[in-house]
Design an enzyme around this catalytic site. Structure first.
Site, PDB file in Angstrom:
ATOM      1  N   ASN A  55       2.200   0.106 -13.614  1.00 44.63           N
ATOM      2  CA  ASN A  55       1.068  -0.086 -12.832  1.00 44.63           C
ATOM      3  C   ASN A  55      -0.286   0.403 -13.315  1.00 44.63           C
ATOM      4  OD1 ASN A  55      -0.271  -0.519 -10.254  1.00 44.63           O
ATOM      5  ND2 ASN A  55      -0.065   1.831  -9.736  1.00 44.63           N
ATOM      6  N   HIS A  74      -3.822   2.412 -12.115  1.00 40.69           N
ATOM      7  CA  HIS A  74      -4.426   3.378 -10.985  1.00 40.69           C
ATOM      8  C   HIS A  74      -5.732   3.902 -11.200  1.00 40.69           C
ATOM      9  CE1 HIS A  74      -3.847   5.410  -7.033  1.00 40.69           C
ATOM     10  NE2 HIS A  74      -4.412   6.470  -7.625  1.00 40.69           N
ATOM     11  N   LYS A 126      15.024  -5.616   6.889  1.00 41.37           N
ATOM     12  CA  LYS A 126      14.550  -5.147   5.492  1.00 41.37           C
ATOM     13  C   LYS A 126      15.213  -5.714   4.539  1.00 41.37           C
ATOM     14  CE  LYS A 126      12.660  -1.185   3.533  1.00 41.37           C
ATOM     15  NZ  LYS A 126      12.917   0.067   3.270  1.00 41.37           N
ATOM     16  N   GLY A 157      -7.873  -9.380  -7.858  1.00 43.03           N
ATOM     17  CA  GLY A 157      -7.308 -10.043  -9.041  1.00 43.03           C
ATOM     18  C   GLY A 157      -7.815  -9.846 -10.158  1.00 43.03           C
ATOM     19  N   SER A 158      -8.951  -8.791 -10.172  1.00 41.07           N
ATOM     20  CA  SER A 158      -9.756  -8.617 -11.651  1.00 41.07           C
ATOM     21  C   SER A 158      -8.835  -8.211 -12.749  1.00 41.07           C
ATOM     22  CB  SER A 158     -11.030  -7.848 -11.417  1.00 41.07           C
ATOM     23  OG  SER A 158     -10.664  -6.520 -11.298  1.00 41.07           O
ATOM     24  N   ASN A 159      -7.797  -7.433 -12.546  1.00 42.79           N
ATOM     25  CA  ASN A 159      -6.915  -6.791 -13.549  1.00 42.79           C
ATOM     26  C   ASN A 159      -6.031  -8.148 -14.015  1.00 42.79           C
ATOM     27  OD1 ASN A 159      -7.158  -3.983 -14.358  1.00 42.79           O
ATOM     28  ND2 ASN A 159      -7.469  -3.906 -11.969  1.00 42.79           N
ATOM     29  N   MET A 180      -0.520  -3.697  -3.118  1.00 37.60           N
ATOM     30  CA  MET A 180      -0.703  -2.481  -2.442  1.00 37.60           C
ATOM     31  C   MET A 180       0.525  -1.984  -1.659  1.00 37.60           C
ATOM     32  SD  MET A 180      -3.731  -1.896  -3.448  1.00 37.60           S
ATOM     33  CE  MET A 180      -4.357  -0.794  -2.254  1.00 37.60           C
ATOM     34  N   ARG A 181       1.595  -1.756  -2.330  1.00 37.05           N
ATOM     35  CA  ARG A 181       2.866  -1.671  -1.496  1.00 37.05           C
ATOM     36  C   ARG A 181       3.693  -0.822  -2.386  1.00 37.05           C
ATOM     37  NH1 ARG A 181       4.348  -4.051   2.667  1.00 37.05           N
ATOM     38  NH2 ARG A 181       2.513  -5.422   3.233  1.00 37.05           N
TER      39      ARG A 181
HETATM   40  C1  GRF Z   1      -7.502  -1.292  -9.161  1.00 32.81           C
HETATM   41  O1  GRF Z   1      -8.634  -0.512  -9.134  1.00 32.81           O
HETATM   42  C2  GRF Z   1      -6.335  -1.051  -9.682  1.00 32.81           C
HETATM   43  O2  GRF Z   1      -6.326   0.023 -10.466  1.00 32.81           O
HETATM   44  C3  GRF Z   1      -5.758  -0.589  -8.323  1.00 32.81           C
HETATM   45  O3  GRF Z   1      -6.049  -1.665  -7.551  1.00 32.81           O
HETATM   46  C4  GRF Z   1      -7.528  -2.077  -7.964  1.00 32.81           C
HETATM   47  C5  GRF Z   1      -7.115  -3.567  -7.914  1.00 32.81           C
HETATM   48  O4  GRF Z   1      -8.197  -4.170  -8.386  1.00 32.81           O
HETATM   49  N1  GRF Z   1      -4.314  -0.385  -8.367  1.00 32.81           N
HETATM   50  P1  GRF Z   1      -8.280  -5.757  -8.767  1.00 32.81           P
HETATM   51  O5  GRF Z   1      -7.381  -6.511  -7.666  1.00 32.81           O
HETATM   52  O6  GRF Z   1      -7.119  -5.841 -10.028  1.00 32.81           O
HETATM   53  O7  GRF Z   1      -9.683  -6.307  -8.966  1.00 32.81           O
END
Ligand code: GRF
Length: 327
Positions: A105, A107, A63, A11-13, A88-89
């Site tokens: 998103n 990436h 589903k 969850g750092s983002n 992650m989906r």
């Molecule tokens: C990040 O590197 C983001 O780019 C990718 O998943 C990672 C998530 O990191 N989609 P965090 O959970 O936000 O720390």
């Protein structure tokens, strides 16, 4: 604007977005966090009194019930944007149908390089000299929607010598925490004022073969779009009614079967259309990939290249061109 964040991990983002909103850098509120499993991001939400919903796909045998539940929960939050932050989906097509160009998103690679999991390590192992971060619109394929922003990062020989992968990861995450809030700010605070859309995508019978195609996602996007809408068909504008013979781009020229080279006519038509856009500041164009006149297929459609020549803009600045197939 109301931001609903999806996360599955650390969850750092998510935290970077919450902080940006708290500091008023973002004039948007994070109105909820949706997770697909218990994860550390939920702690960050709790600390900030942000409501959390957990929807675990594995709890649903059917589903369609999972998708319906997911959509119902999202609807309750009334989000303007859905922000994926380490979720992650792959999202169900039904969700994108409801929220076209409203899901974004981040990436940790320069897409289309290294999609999927462990992208930083994949870039590192591959020996590429440049990697980076991508912010993109989300469709129902993996890491594949139209690109909004990218930032490059050089992998230096120095980094290679000294426990480099960890350093690279830290640098990538530092970029992410800066460019994700910045991209969200731009999207939410400098919205598109004009939508250019291929007529055939709105259901108008204007294609060379006389057929029409109504794209569900384009239709939903138009319904919710707040601004000027300009639907275009360079062939119709150039006087070629339907049904008409197929046009193909051959060696950069638009060749209509049985008629010959119609490039100049189409260019004139495109320039007329472009002159109607002169008051617009930020334009989104949704074009039909497979159309040689308006589309963005390779070599680029006539409209896309006239936009580039006439308005002299790069993708991502004044005019953002996407193909319907990428939505
Ligand atoms: C990040 O590197 C983001 O780019 C990718 O998943 C990672 C998530 O990191 N989609 P965090 O959970 O936000 O720390």
């Amino acid at each position: 604007m109301r931001l609903l964040v999806f996360a599955s991990g650390r969850g750092s983002n998510f935290e970077a977005i919450v902080e940006a909103s708290k500091k008023n850098y973002l004039h948007s509120q994070v109105i909820g966090l949706l997770c697909d499993k218990e994860c550390p991001a939920m702690e960050i939400a709790k600390k900030n009194s942000i409501p959390v919903s957990i929807i675990k796909p594995k709890d649903y045998q059917d589903k369609s019930i999972y998708i319906k539940t997911l959509l119902d929960v999202i609807k309750r939050y009334k989000p303007d944007y859905i922000i994926l932050a380490g979720y992650m989906r792959i999202l169900p097509a039904e969700l994108i149908d409801e929220y076209p160009l409203k899901v974004i998103n981040i990436h940790p690679s320069l897409l289309p390089q290294f999609p999927g999991k462990d992208s930083i390590a994949k870039a590192w192992d591959s020996g590429v000299k440049i990697t980076g971060v991508t912010v993109h619109y989300v469709n129902d394929r993996m890491d594949a929607g139209p690109i909004i922003a990218q930032e490059f990062l050089k992998i230096s020989d120095n980094m290679k010598k000294s426990s480099g992968l960890e350093k690279l990861e830290n640098k990538i995450h530092k970029i992410e925490h800066r460019i994700y809030p910045a991209s969200i700010k731009k999207l939410t605070e400098e919205p598109f004022d004009t939508l250019v859309v291929s007529k055939c995508l709105t259901g108008v019978n204007c294609r060379y073969d006389g057929g029409s195609k109504l794209s569900k996602r384009v239709k939903t996007f138009i319904k919710n779009f707040n601004g000027k809408i300009v639907d275009i068909c360079p062939e119709l504008e150039a006087g070629f009614d339907v049904p008409r013979p197929t046009t193909d781009i051959i060696n950069g020229k638009a060749m209509m079967k049985g008629v010959g080279d119609i490039t100049e006519k189409l260019e004139n038509a495109c320039n007329k259309i472009i002159s109607r856009l002169s008051g617009s500041k930020k334009i989104l164009a949704i074009l039909k990939e497979k159309s040689p006149s308006c589309g963005v297929r390779s070599p680029k459609g006539i409209f896309a290249s006239c936009v580039e020549k006439t308005l002299n803009v790069e993708k991502g600045s004044g005019v953002f061109i996407v193909s319907e197939e990428d939505l």
